[in-house]
Design a protein around this motif. Structure first.
Motif, mmCIF file in Angstrom:
data_model
loop_
_atom_site.group_PDB
_atom_site.id
_atom_site.type_symbol
_atom_site.label_atom_id
_atom_site.label_comp_id
_atom_site.label_asym_id
_atom_site.label_seq_id
_atom_site.Cartn_x
_atom_site.Cartn_y
_atom_site.Cartn_z
ATOM 1 N N ASP A 193 0.811 -1.217 0.000
ATOM 2 C CA ASP A 193 0.000 0.000 0.000
ATOM 3 C C ASP A 193 0.853 1.280 0.000
ATOM 4 N N HIS A 194 2.139 1.163 0.272
ATOM 5 C CA HIS A 194 2.995 2.342 0.390
ATOM 6 C C HIS A 194 3.577 2.794 -0.944
ATOM 7 N N ILE A 195 3.381 1.996 -1.989
ATOM 8 C CA ILE A 195 3.937 2.320 -3.310
ATOM 9 C C ILE A 195 2.836 2.225 -4.359
ATOM 10 N N ARG A 196 2.700 3.285 -5.152
ATOM 11 C CA ARG A 196 1.737 3.300 -6.259
ATOM 12 C C ARG A 196 2.486 3.091 -7.561
ATOM 13 N N ASN A 197 1.916 2.297 -8.447
ATOM 14 C CA ASN A 197 2.483 2.077 -9.773
ATOM 15 C C ASN A 197 1.687 2.871 -10.789
ATOM 16 N N ILE A 198 2.393 3.619 -11.640
ATOM 17 C CA ILE A 198 1.783 4.461 -12.657
ATOM 18 C C ILE A 198 2.454 4.153 -14.002
ATOM 19 N N VAL A 199 1.670 3.970 -15.060
ATOM 20 C CA VAL A 199 2.249 3.773 -16.391
ATOM 21 C C VAL A 199 2.919 5.074 -16.825
ATOM 22 N N ASP A 200 4.186 4.980 -17.230
ATOM 23 C CA ASP A 200 4.987 6.130 -17.653
ATOM 24 C C ASP A 200 5.374 5.929 -19.113
ATOM 25 N N ARG A 201 4.843 6.769 -19.979
ATOM 26 C CA ARG A 201 5.121 6.673 -21.415
ATOM 27 C C ARG A 201 6.085 7.764 -21.890
ATOM 28 N N SER A 202 6.832 8.356 -20.969
ATOM 29 C CA SER A 202 7.766 9.428 -21.330
ATOM 30 C C SER A 202 9.043 8.857 -21.949
ATOM 31 N N HIS A 203 9.794 9.708 -22.586
ATOM 32 C CA HIS A 203 11.104 9.367 -23.157
ATOM 33 C C HIS A 203 11.040 8.247 -24.196
ATOM 34 N N MET A 222 9.417 5.420 -24.280
ATOM 35 C CA MET A 222 9.340 4.034 -23.801
ATOM 36 C C MET A 222 8.176 3.904 -22.819
ATOM 37 N N VAL A 223 7.831 2.670 -22.519
ATOM 38 C CA VAL A 223 6.788 2.412 -21.531
ATOM 39 C C VAL A 223 7.455 1.790 -20.312
ATOM 40 N N ARG A 224 7.317 2.466 -19.174
ATOM 41 C CA ARG A 224 7.889 1.982 -17.922
ATOM 42 C C ARG A 224 6.823 2.092 -16.849
ATOM 43 N N THR A 225 7.135 1.563 -15.666
ATOM 44 C CA THR A 225 6.243 1.710 -14.524
ATOM 45 C C THR A 225 6.895 2.641 -13.522
ATOM 46 N N GLU A 226 6.319 3.825 -13.375
ATOM 47 C CA GLU A 226 6.789 4.790 -12.404
ATOM 48 C C GLU A 226 6.289 4.362 -11.031
ATOM 49 N N ILE A 227 7.091 4.593 -10.001
ATOM 50 C CA ILE A 227 6.637 4.344 -8.637
ATOM 51 C C ILE A 227 6.550 5.669 -7.900
ATOM 52 N N ARG A 228 5.442 5.800 -7.156
ATOM 53 C CA ARG A 228 5.187 7.003 -6.369
ATOM 54 C C ARG A 228 4.840 6.612 -4.946
ATOM 55 N N CYS A 229 5.038 7.535 -4.049
ATOM 56 C CA CYS A 229 4.675 7.329 -2.654
ATOM 57 C C CYS A 229 3.168 7.119 -2.554
ATOM 58 N N GLY A 230 2.759 6.106 -1.812
ATOM 59 C CA GLY A 230 1.350 5.783 -1.643
ATOM 60 C C GLY A 230 0.580 6.777 -0.802
ATOM 61 N N ARG A 231 1.266 7.705 -0.168
ATOM 62 C CA ARG A 231 0.580 8.702 0.640
ATOM 63 C C ARG A 231 0.622 10.079 -0.026
ATOM 64 N N CYS A 232 1.799 10.579 -0.363
ATOM 65 C CA CYS A 232 1.899 11.959 -0.853
ATOM 66 C C CYS A 232 2.027 12.059 -2.369
ATOM 67 N N ASP A 233 2.150 10.918 -3.051
ATOM 68 C CA ASP A 233 2.214 10.840 -4.513
ATOM 69 C C ASP A 233 3.525 11.376 -5.084
ATOM 70 N N GLY A 292 10.861 6.778 -8.416
ATOM 71 C CA GLY A 292 11.702 6.120 -9.407
ATOM 72 C C GLY A 292 10.848 5.260 -10.304
ATOM 73 N N HIS A 293 11.381 4.070 -10.670
ATOM 74 C CA HIS A 293 10.660 3.142 -11.542
ATOM 75 C C HIS A 293 10.879 1.711 -11.046
ATOM 76 N N VAL A 294 9.992 0.824 -11.455
ATOM 77 C CA VAL A 294 10.147 -0.593 -11.134
ATOM 78 C C VAL A 294 10.236 -1.369 -12.445
ATOM 79 N N PHE A 295 11.137 -2.360 -12.459
ATOM 80 C CA PHE A 295 11.381 -3.188 -13.639
ATOM 81 C C PHE A 295 11.254 -4.654 -13.257
ATOM 82 N N GLU A 296 10.993 -5.490 -14.234
ATOM 83 C CA GLU A 296 10.794 -6.920 -13.983
ATOM 84 C C GLU A 296 12.058 -7.720 -14.273
ATOM 85 N N ASP A 297 13.200 -7.206 -13.836
ATOM 86 C CA ASP A 297 14.473 -7.906 -14.045
ATOM 87 C C ASP A 297 15.263 -8.029 -12.739
#
Length: 158
Positions: free
Chosen positions: A87-97, A99-110, A114-119
Protein backbone atom coordinates in the motif's frame (compact mmCIF):
# COMPACT_ATOMS: atom_id res chain seq x y z
CA UNK A 1 -8.82 7.85 7.02
CA UNK A 2 -7.23 5.03 5.06
CA UNK A 3 -4.61 2.84 6.77
CA UNK A 4 -2.07 0.59 5.08
CA UNK A 5 -1.79 -3.09 5.94
CA UNK A 6 1.05 -2.18 8.31
CA UNK A 7 -1.03 0.52 10.03
CA UNK A 8 0.22 3.78 8.52
CA UNK A 9 -2.19 6.61 7.70
CA UNK A 10 -2.31 6.94 3.90
CA UNK A 11 -4.53 10.02 3.81
CA UNK A 12 -2.89 12.34 1.26
CA UNK A 13 -1.41 15.51 2.74
CA UNK A 14 -3.31 18.73 2.13
CA UNK A 15 -1.93 21.28 -0.29
CA UNK A 16 -0.77 23.36 2.70
CA UNK A 17 1.02 20.32 4.20
CA UNK A 18 2.77 19.57 0.89
CA UNK A 19 3.86 23.21 0.63
CA UNK A 20 5.23 23.14 4.19
CA UNK A 21 7.05 19.83 3.61
CA UNK A 22 8.44 20.94 0.24
CA UNK A 23 9.88 24.09 1.83
CA UNK A 24 12.53 21.87 3.43
CA UNK A 25 13.62 20.28 0.13
CA UNK A 26 16.61 21.44 -1.87
CA UNK A 27 16.18 22.20 -5.59
CA UNK A 28 17.27 18.72 -6.72
CA UNK A 29 14.89 16.92 -4.33
CA UNK A 30 12.05 19.21 -5.41
CA UNK A 31 12.82 18.52 -9.10
CA UNK A 32 12.72 14.76 -8.55
CA UNK A 33 9.94 14.34 -5.98
CA UNK A 34 7.51 16.97 -7.26
CA UNK A 35 8.45 17.33 -10.94
CA UNK A 36 9.16 13.61 -11.65
CA UNK A 37 12.83 14.06 -12.48
CA UNK A 38 15.68 11.56 -12.23
CA UNK A 39 19.10 11.95 -10.66
CA UNK A 40 22.11 10.82 -12.70
CA UNK A 41 23.29 7.23 -12.08
CA UNK A 42 26.09 6.47 -9.61
CA UNK A 43 25.78 9.80 -7.78
CA UNK A 44 23.07 9.15 -5.17
CA UNK A 45 24.07 8.79 -1.55
CA UNK A 46 22.18 5.50 -1.11
CA UNK A 47 23.46 3.57 -4.15
CA UNK A 48 26.30 1.92 -2.19
CA UNK A 49 24.84 2.53 1.29
CA UNK A 50 25.07 -0.55 3.52
CA UNK A 51 23.54 0.37 6.90
CA UNK A 52 20.54 -1.57 8.23
CA UNK A 53 17.23 0.25 8.54
CA UNK A 54 14.26 1.64 6.63
CA UNK A 55 14.15 3.97 3.63
CA UNK A 56 11.17 6.32 3.70
CA UNK A 57 9.70 8.98 1.45
CA UNK A 58 11.81 12.15 1.65
CA UNK A 59 8.69 14.32 1.54
CA UNK A 60 6.16 12.68 3.89
CA UNK A 61 8.27 10.08 5.73
CA UNK A 62 6.14 7.03 4.81
CA UNK A 63 8.30 3.86 5.15
CA UNK A 64 8.97 2.41 1.70
CA UNK A 65 11.80 -0.14 1.68
CA UNK A 66 13.84 -2.15 4.16
CA UNK A 67 17.60 -2.46 3.81
CA UNK A 68 17.00 -6.23 3.95
CA UNK A 69 15.40 -6.03 0.46
CA UNK A 70 18.21 -3.87 -0.98
CA UNK A 71 20.60 -5.31 -3.55
CA UNK A 72 23.36 -4.08 -5.88
CA UNK A 73 21.82 -4.00 -9.34
CA UNK A 74 24.75 -2.25 -11.04
CA UNK A 75 22.28 0.30 -12.45
CA UNK A 76 23.70 3.24 -10.49
CA UNK A 77 20.58 3.72 -8.39
CA UNK A 78 19.61 2.13 -5.06
CA UNK A 79 17.61 -1.00 -5.86
CA UNK A 80 15.18 -3.11 -3.84
CA UNK A 81 13.26 -6.28 -4.70
CA UNK A 82 10.19 -5.46 -2.56
CA UNK A 83 8.63 -2.69 -0.50
CA UNK A 84 7.76 -2.82 3.20
CA UNK A 85 4.03 -2.62 2.41
CA UNK A 86 2.30 -2.88 -1.00
CA UNK A 87 0.00 0.00 0.00
CA UNK A 88 2.99 2.34 0.39
CA UNK A 89 3.94 2.32 -3.31
CA UNK A 90 1.74 3.30 -6.26
CA UNK A 91 2.48 2.08 -9.77
CA UNK A 92 1.78 4.46 -12.66
CA UNK A 93 2.25 3.77 -16.39
CA UNK A 94 4.99 6.13 -17.65
CA UNK A 95 5.12 6.67 -21.41
CA UNK A 96 7.77 9.43 -21.33
CA UNK A 97 11.10 9.37 -23.16
CA UNK A 98 9.80 7.13 -25.97
CA UNK A 99 9.34 4.03 -23.80
CA UNK A 100 6.79 2.41 -21.53
CA UNK A 101 7.89 1.98 -17.92
CA UNK A 102 6.24 1.71 -14.52
CA UNK A 103 6.79 4.79 -12.40
CA UNK A 104 6.64 4.34 -8.64
CA UNK A 105 5.19 7.00 -6.37
CA UNK A 106 4.67 7.33 -2.65
CA UNK A 107 1.35 5.78 -1.64
CA UNK A 108 0.58 8.70 0.64
CA UNK A 109 1.90 11.96 -0.85
CA UNK A 110 2.21 10.84 -4.51
CA UNK A 111 5.87 11.96 -4.78
CA UNK A 112 7.91 10.50 -7.61
CA UNK A 113 10.35 7.87 -6.31
CA UNK A 114 11.70 6.12 -9.41
CA UNK A 115 10.66 3.14 -11.54
CA UNK A 116 10.15 -0.59 -11.13
CA UNK A 117 11.38 -3.19 -13.64
CA UNK A 118 10.79 -6.92 -13.98
CA UNK A 119 14.47 -7.91 -14.05
CA UNK A 120 15.19 -8.15 -10.33
CA UNK A 121 16.26 -11.05 -8.12
CA UNK A 122 14.16 -13.66 -6.38
CA UNK A 123 11.81 -13.93 -4.66
CA UNK A 124 9.88 -11.18 -6.52
CA UNK A 125 11.78 -10.73 -9.79
CA UNK A 126 11.31 -6.97 -9.35
CA UNK A 127 13.87 -4.17 -9.31
CA UNK A 128 12.58 -1.02 -7.65
CA UNK A 129 15.06 1.57 -8.89
CA UNK A 130 15.01 4.66 -6.63
CA UNK A 131 16.38 8.16 -6.68
CA UNK A 132 18.44 8.65 -3.50
CA UNK A 133 17.09 12.16 -2.94
CA UNK A 134 13.55 10.71 -2.93
CA UNK A 135 14.35 8.83 0.28
CA UNK A 136 15.27 9.45 3.90
CA UNK A 137 16.97 6.73 5.96
CA UNK A 138 16.14 5.65 9.51
CA UNK A 139 18.71 3.34 11.13
CA UNK A 140 17.46 0.03 12.53
CA UNK A 141 16.14 0.37 16.07
CA UNK A 142 15.37 4.10 15.82
CA UNK A 143 11.85 5.54 15.75
CA UNK A 144 10.51 6.19 12.27
CA UNK A 145 9.92 9.88 11.53
CA UNK A 146 6.32 11.05 11.73
CA UNK A 147 6.60 14.26 9.75
CA UNK A 148 2.82 14.58 9.32
CA UNK A 149 2.17 13.66 12.98
CA UNK A 150 -0.27 10.89 12.04
CA UNK A 151 1.38 7.59 12.80
CA UNK A 152 2.33 5.64 15.90
CA UNK A 153 5.62 7.12 17.14
CA UNK A 154 6.45 3.76 18.73
CA UNK A 155 7.01 2.18 15.30
CA UNK A 156 10.70 1.58 14.82
CA UNK A 157 12.86 0.79 11.83
CA UNK A 158 13.94 -2.77 11.33
Amino acid sequence: MTRSQSGFDLTPPTEAEVTALAAHLDDEARRILLDHGTEPPFCGKFDEYEDEGVYGCALCGLPLFSSRAKFHSGSGWPSFYQGVDADHIRNIVDRSHGMVRTEIRCGRCDSHLGHVFEDGPRPTGLRYCLNSVAMMFTPEGEALPDVLERDDPAQVAG
